[in-house]
Design an enzyme around this catalytic site. Structure first.
Site, PDB file in Angstrom:
ATOM      1  N   LYS A 140      26.012  43.603  43.215  1.00  0.00           N
ATOM      2  CA  LYS A 140      26.784  42.305  43.403  1.00  0.00           C
ATOM      3  C   LYS A 140      26.067  41.057  43.023  1.00  0.00           C
ATOM      4  O   LYS A 140      24.978  41.017  43.415  1.00  0.00           O
ATOM      5  CB  LYS A 140      27.291  42.469  44.703  1.00  0.00           C
ATOM      6  CG  LYS A 140      28.177  41.171  45.171  1.00  0.00           C
ATOM      7  CD  LYS A 140      28.728  41.577  46.809  1.00  0.00           C
ATOM      8  CE  LYS A 140      29.647  40.494  46.986  1.00  0.00           C
ATOM      9  NZ  LYS A 140      30.441  40.724  48.590  1.00  0.00           N
TER      10      LYS A 140
ATOM     11  N   SER B 155      35.108  40.923  49.258  1.00  0.00           N
ATOM     12  CA  SER B 155      34.780  40.133  48.012  1.00  0.00           C
ATOM     13  C   SER B 155      33.984  40.965  47.093  1.00  0.00           C
ATOM     14  O   SER B 155      33.708  40.592  45.881  1.00  0.00           O
ATOM     15  CB  SER B 155      34.026  39.064  48.689  1.00  0.00           C
ATOM     16  OG  SER B 155      32.643  39.756  49.284  1.00  0.00           O
TER      17      SER B 155
ATOM     18  N   SER C 291      33.705  43.424  53.379  1.00  0.00           N
ATOM     19  CA  SER C 291      33.734  43.311  51.852  1.00  0.00           C
ATOM     20  C   SER C 291      33.192  44.414  51.106  1.00  0.00           C
ATOM     21  O   SER C 291      33.263  44.540  49.837  1.00  0.00           O
ATOM     22  CB  SER C 291      32.961  42.106  51.436  1.00  0.00           C
ATOM     23  OG  SER C 291      33.730  40.955  51.465  1.00  0.00           O
TER      24      SER C 291
END
Ligand code: GLN
Length: 483
Positions: free
Chosen positions: A76, A151, A175
């Site tokens: 990420k 997210s 998330s």
């Protein structure tokens, strides 16, 4: 080749069926071909990947082994990667090349993992749809008109579309678990302090936690093993020994006490999801688990408390992005105030600005007691609810989300509508508990997740329950059409 899980890749590499370099080339070509539809990557690191893959092949040829040695993953884009853009999904950091590797990145690299790239995400990890990214929305591979969750939507979409077997992600209020639910993956948010936050760009420091996103619990065990552990660089890291997560998978569920909170089945829950959750309960009962109804009476206060605490911490954490110390700097500033105003006004998107304002307001002298302090008191009550529940049961089970993935743009004009979708996930962050989401079926062709929560440091228990469930169900093996 792209259908293989991390566990299958590890076996294939050990048996010399293929090399890490061959596999890496296949996946990079697949990303080039398919990712334009999804937008799940912000940066690709082809050169680094091939270099790491070759090095892993040499280490294997020299007799080394290890489940992550030569395994392709992605990070990420809020994990700092030395010399590589680390954007956090924001224009603010569009040009930021981190000067060092996050602990998670360094640990996985040392274990021999191969980094294919950096995945798309909501700006500064604020969101539940991956629509607030400066690099554009991510599409859900199950239906390209729907969001993949956020997210960590880029990590989720990429793994679900079989562009790679697993990826790192972070979870401040859901998330990891929510995008896992929306894309038919297994995702684990570890206990707060289990995985180092060093080099993980902070959103809300007391809630943020890194963890794995993969297709199976078995793969989450492999990736978590490489991520977890004490780190002196993170003052909230906890010095607890890391168990062998893969070894915990095979424990029988006979006599396991599963609590199902009655508050979870209120009017806000899609009845079709409720039915799938009941089916998963029945499946676990068949495996020997004992089901008990429990209560989490303060759950209703968790969303308002979270949406005070998280923005409060964000407003403080994001003050460093001022165009001087870090981040985008406006052209031709007229004064110091002009520099701050325009740099931050241009660098941050709407949702991030909204949260900074809410947070600064909640922390201001006149309102601190009414909002921030009150929210902290609720946080303790939420934790106390869990502590009481875990006196009676070993695991808590429920839905991960009240609804399946919504259409792109559907909640853009109403941020609160998106906040309400976090109802089942944020309590674990407020309490610091570990939580896992695993595939439990489909509604209108869109995946549904079931969430498991456990006491502190019982990640192994969560992975064990999910693995046993996955040995007896096949939801997690379903592949989105076209991928
Ligand atoms: N949806 C939540 C938020 O917007 C959680 C995000 C996260 O876990 N990073 O704050």
């Amino acid at each position: 080749m792209h259908q293989m899980t991390l566990a299958e890749i590890a076996r294939g590499l050990a048996d010399k069926k293929f090399s890490s370099e061959e596999l890496t080339k296949v996946l990079l070509a697949r990303i080039a071909q398919l990712d334009p539809q999804l937008n799940s990557f912000i940066s690709l690191t082809e050169d680094l990947a091939l270099q790491q893959a070759k090095a892993a092949d040499v280490r294997r040829a020299n007799g080394e082994s290890g489940a992550l040695l030569g395994a392709p993953i992605a990070h990420k884009d809020l994990f700092c990667t030395q010399g590589i853009r680390t954007s956090c999904g924001s224009k603010m950091l569009d040009n930021f090349k981190a000067p060092y590797d996050a602990t998670v990145v360094a640990k996985l690299a040392a274990a021999g993992a191969v980094t294919l790239g950096k995945t798309n995400m909501d700006e500064f990890a604020m969101g539940s749809a991956n629509e607030s990214s400066y690099y554009g929305a991510v599409k859900n591979p199950w239906n390209l008109e729907h969001v993949p969750g956020g997210s960590s939507g880029g990590s989720a979409a990429a793994v679900a579309a079989r562009l790679l077997p697993a990826a790192t992600a972070t979870d401040t209020g859901g998330s990891i678990r929510q995008p896992a639910a929306f894309t038919n993956l297994t995702g684990l948010k570890p206990t707060y302090g289990r995985v180092s936050r060093w080099g993980m760009i902070a959103y809300a420091s007391s809630l943020d936690q890194g963890g794995p996103l993969a297709r199976t619990a078995e793969d989450c065990a492999i990736l978590l093993q490489g991520m977890a552990g004490f780190d002196a660089n993170d003052s909230t890291s906890i010095d607890e020994p890391v168990p062998d997560y893969s070894a915990s998978l095979s424990t029988s569920l006979q006599g396991l006490r599963i609590g199902v909170p009655k508050e979870y089945f209120s009017a806000g829950l899609d009845p079709r999801i409720a039915e799938l959750i009941h089916n998963s309960v029945k499946e676990l009962e068949k495996l020997g688990a004992v089901i008990k109804e429990i209560s989490l009476p303060n759950m209703q206060h968790a969303i308002p408390a979270y949406y005070v605490i998280a923005p409060a911490e964000a407003s403080s954490n994001l003050s460093r992005f001022d165009g001087v110390r870090f981040g985008h700097r406006c052209e031709d500033p007229k004064s110091l105030e002009d520099l701050y105003k325009r740099s931050r006004g241009e660098g941050f998107g709407a949702e991030v600005q909204r949260r900074i304002m809410v947070g600064a307001y909640a922390l201001s002298a006149g309102y601190y007691d009414a909002y921030y302090l009150k929210a902290q008191k609720i946080r303790r009550l939420v934790k106390n609810d869990f502590m009481a529940a875990f006196n009676e049961v070993d695991i808590i089970l429920g839905p991960t989300t009240p609804n399946p993935a919504w259409k792109l743009g559907a909640k853009n004009s109403d941020p609160v509508a998106a906040y309400l979708e976090d109802v089942y996930t944020i309590t674990a962050n407020l309490a610091g508990l570990p939580g896992l989401s695993m595939p439990a079926g489909f509604v209108d062709g869109l995946p549904v997740g079931v969430q498991l929560l456990a006491p502190y440091f019982q990640e192994g228990r969560l992975l064990n329950v999910a693995h046993q469930y996955q040995l007896n169900t096949d939801w997690h093996t379903r592949t989105p059409t076209g991928f």
